[in-house]
Design a protein around this motif. Sequence first.
Motif, PDB file in Angstrom:
ATOM      1  N   HIS A 154       0.774  -1.155  -0.218  1.00  0.00           N
ATOM      2  CA  HIS A 154      -0.004  -0.129   0.251  1.00  0.00           C
ATOM      3  C   HIS A 154       0.317   1.201   0.410  1.00  0.00           C
ATOM      4  CE1 HIS A 154      -3.852  -2.268   0.625  1.00  0.00           C
ATOM      5  NE2 HIS A 154      -3.658  -2.549   1.355  1.00  0.00           N
ATOM      6  N   THR A 155       0.649   2.373  -1.165  1.00  0.00           N
ATOM      7  CA  THR A 155       1.307   3.442  -1.036  1.00  0.00           C
ATOM      8  C   THR A 155       0.091   4.676  -0.544  1.00  0.00           C
ATOM      9  OG1 THR A 155       0.785   3.472  -3.017  1.00  0.00           O
ATOM     10  CG2 THR A 155       2.667   2.209  -2.808  1.00  0.00           C
ATOM     11  N   CYS A 156       1.174   5.385  -0.541  1.00  0.00           N
ATOM     12  CA  CYS A 156       0.673   7.120  -0.427  1.00  0.00           C
ATOM     13  C   CYS A 156       1.767   8.237  -0.828  1.00  0.00           C
ATOM     14  CB  CYS A 156      -0.239   6.782   1.515  1.00  0.00           C
ATOM     15  SG  CYS A 156      -0.822   9.046   1.355  1.00  0.00           S
ATOM     16  N   CYS A 192      -2.986   0.345   5.797  1.00  0.00           N
ATOM     17  CA  CYS A 192      -2.952   1.325   5.003  1.00  0.00           C
ATOM     18  C   CYS A 192      -1.462   1.953   5.713  1.00  0.00           C
ATOM     19  CB  CYS A 192      -4.222   1.348   4.879  1.00  0.00           C
ATOM     20  SG  CYS A 192      -5.248   2.300   5.970  1.00  0.00           S
ATOM     21  N   VAL A 193      -1.103   3.319   5.318  1.00  0.00           N
ATOM     22  CA  VAL A 193      -0.441   3.942   4.897  1.00  0.00           C
ATOM     23  C   VAL A 193      -0.544   5.453   4.708  1.00  0.00           C
ATOM     24  CG1 VAL A 193       0.877   3.736   2.881  1.00  0.00           C
ATOM     25  CG2 VAL A 193       2.264   4.395   5.517  1.00  0.00           C
ATOM     26  N   GLY A 197       3.868   8.036   7.106  1.00  0.00           N
ATOM     27  CA  GLY A 197       4.506   6.785   7.565  1.00  0.00           C
ATOM     28  C   GLY A 197       3.414   6.117   8.910  1.00  0.00           C
ATOM     29  N   VAL A 198       2.762   6.680   9.251  1.00  0.00           N
ATOM     30  CA  VAL A 198       1.644   5.992  10.164  1.00  0.00           C
ATOM     31  C   VAL A 198       0.854   5.055   9.046  1.00  0.00           C
ATOM     32  CG1 VAL A 198      -0.216   6.259  11.951  1.00  0.00           C
ATOM     33  CG2 VAL A 198       1.329   8.149  11.453  1.00  0.00           C
ATOM     34  N   VAL A 199       1.021   4.082  10.287  1.00  0.00           N
ATOM     35  CA  VAL A 199      -0.247   2.425   9.344  1.00  0.00           C
ATOM     36  C   VAL A 199      -1.185   2.073  10.240  1.00  0.00           C
ATOM     37  CG1 VAL A 199       0.384  -0.049   9.125  1.00  0.00           C
ATOM     38  CG2 VAL A 199       2.174   1.957   7.993  1.00  0.00           C
ATOM     39  N   ALA A 200      -2.381   2.386   9.282  1.00  0.00           N
ATOM     40  CA  ALA A 200      -3.453   1.733  10.635  1.00  0.00           C
ATOM     41  C   ALA A 200      -3.851   0.343  10.150  1.00  0.00           C
ATOM     42  CB  ALA A 200      -5.029   2.662   9.891  1.00  0.00           C
ATOM     43  N   ALA A 201      -3.746  -0.637  10.713  1.00  0.00           N
ATOM     44  CA  ALA A 201      -3.773  -1.856  10.871  1.00  0.00           C
ATOM     45  C   ALA A 201      -5.086  -2.234  10.879  1.00  0.00           C
ATOM     46  CB  ALA A 201      -2.850  -2.531  10.726  1.00  0.00           C
ATOM     47  N   ALA A 202      -6.019  -3.455  10.643  1.00  0.00           N
ATOM     48  CA  ALA A 202      -6.813  -4.826  10.856  1.00  0.00           C
ATOM     49  C   ALA A 202      -5.859  -5.697  11.785  1.00  0.00           C
ATOM     50  CB  ALA A 202      -8.089  -4.406  10.257  1.00  0.00           C
TER      51      ALA A 202
END
Length: 437
Positions: A154-156, A192-193, A197-202
């Motif tokens: 995943h990119t941003c 997602c990111v 660089g902050v990542v949200a993860a389920a």
Amino acid sequence: MAEVKDFTKYIKKLQKKNSAGDERDYDPFEALNRDYDWDDNQDKSLDAEDDYESTGPSYQEKIRKHRIAVFIRTVVILVIAVFVVAAVYISWRDKQFTESSIISSVRITDASGAKAINLGGYILSYSKDGASCIDGQGQQLWNQTYQMQNPTVHTCKNVVAIGDYNGHNIYVANTSGTLGEIDTNLPIRDFCVASQGVVAAALDDKNVTWIYLFDASGNTLANFKTTMQDSGYPVDIAISPSGELVCVSYLKADSGRIKTSVAFFNFGAVGQNLADNYASGYDYPNVVVPYVQFMNDSRIFAVADDRIMFYSGKEVPTSQTESLTGEEEIKSVFYNESHVGIVFVNNTDEGAYRLQIYGESGNLETTLYFDTEYVDVLFESGQILVYGENEYILYDMKGNEKYRAGFDRAVKVMIPTNVRSKFILVTENSIDTLELK
């Protein structure tokens, strides 16, 4: 204050009387001392005599006319400049290309089974064994080794996060180098990111699914749990480029029917005053919403099985508009900061695929048809690029075709450059620079 008198006028009046034949011996200074009562009408006639040769424009009038002339010249120059700029822009925007050529090529060594994507104008190559980032000249910027069964990327903007479904590790990097590694401790279901660089993860925890926010170094920033009984199962998550907003699509059974809830959580300053950081949310009965995404910090869209929804708001997003898509099959979704493209399976004489392009407000702007077996669709520099391994088509934003050509060898990824007529092509063993003319 002493009264100031006009001596010149008094003297002229005395001289006037003498010239009229008055034989008295007038002393001008005596007349002044006695303060003669002079005829005002006579003053005016003398003033008129003083204004000899004053029939031309005054100094103030000349200044005024000069300023008006300067203003008119400035306006004319600005209008001409605007027309010239507009003409150049229209020519640039509507330019039709007639030929293409490879102007440079660099040999590379391709890792077996490696995939390639565009990462902020650079090339990210990744496989089960690791990832690396190289520039358009084939120079390696960084390399990261890992072991994953099915790596997901995943990119941003220029930041990338690489993880594995059911794995425990997420690697974060940008085009300058690696930023860190996150150990989630729980199996990864989705992530997602954000741009920093902050990542949200389920993360799966038996009967509970946790949503965690980590920084690039793996430190926990926030978390909250979801259950099937309360909110539902998180089907998809997205994080804003700033890392402050998180959008979650929950699927839940409600009275024997399915229901999707699209919820927004604010982890910025505003969210600290909200219960459980919950900012807003919308329910969609009998609808599945498998895809949510941020276009930018204040624009979000979601794709359902029968519609596309748009939301607006940097702190507390609100529903903006919906467009029904019916029961047509959606094949792919593409987006950038200002546009969203939905590819439908069309299968008509007009083309095998139909691309509908929406603006950030949710208005349908362009519809075009094509037959190319595509890899990606890009919106860049006022152009639409549709490309596959063997062919590419370039359109303007109105859907008018500008150029179409085939590739000499299979292309993995086509990357726009800061020059709208140049593209980087990545093949199995080379990086080529393509120029359109």
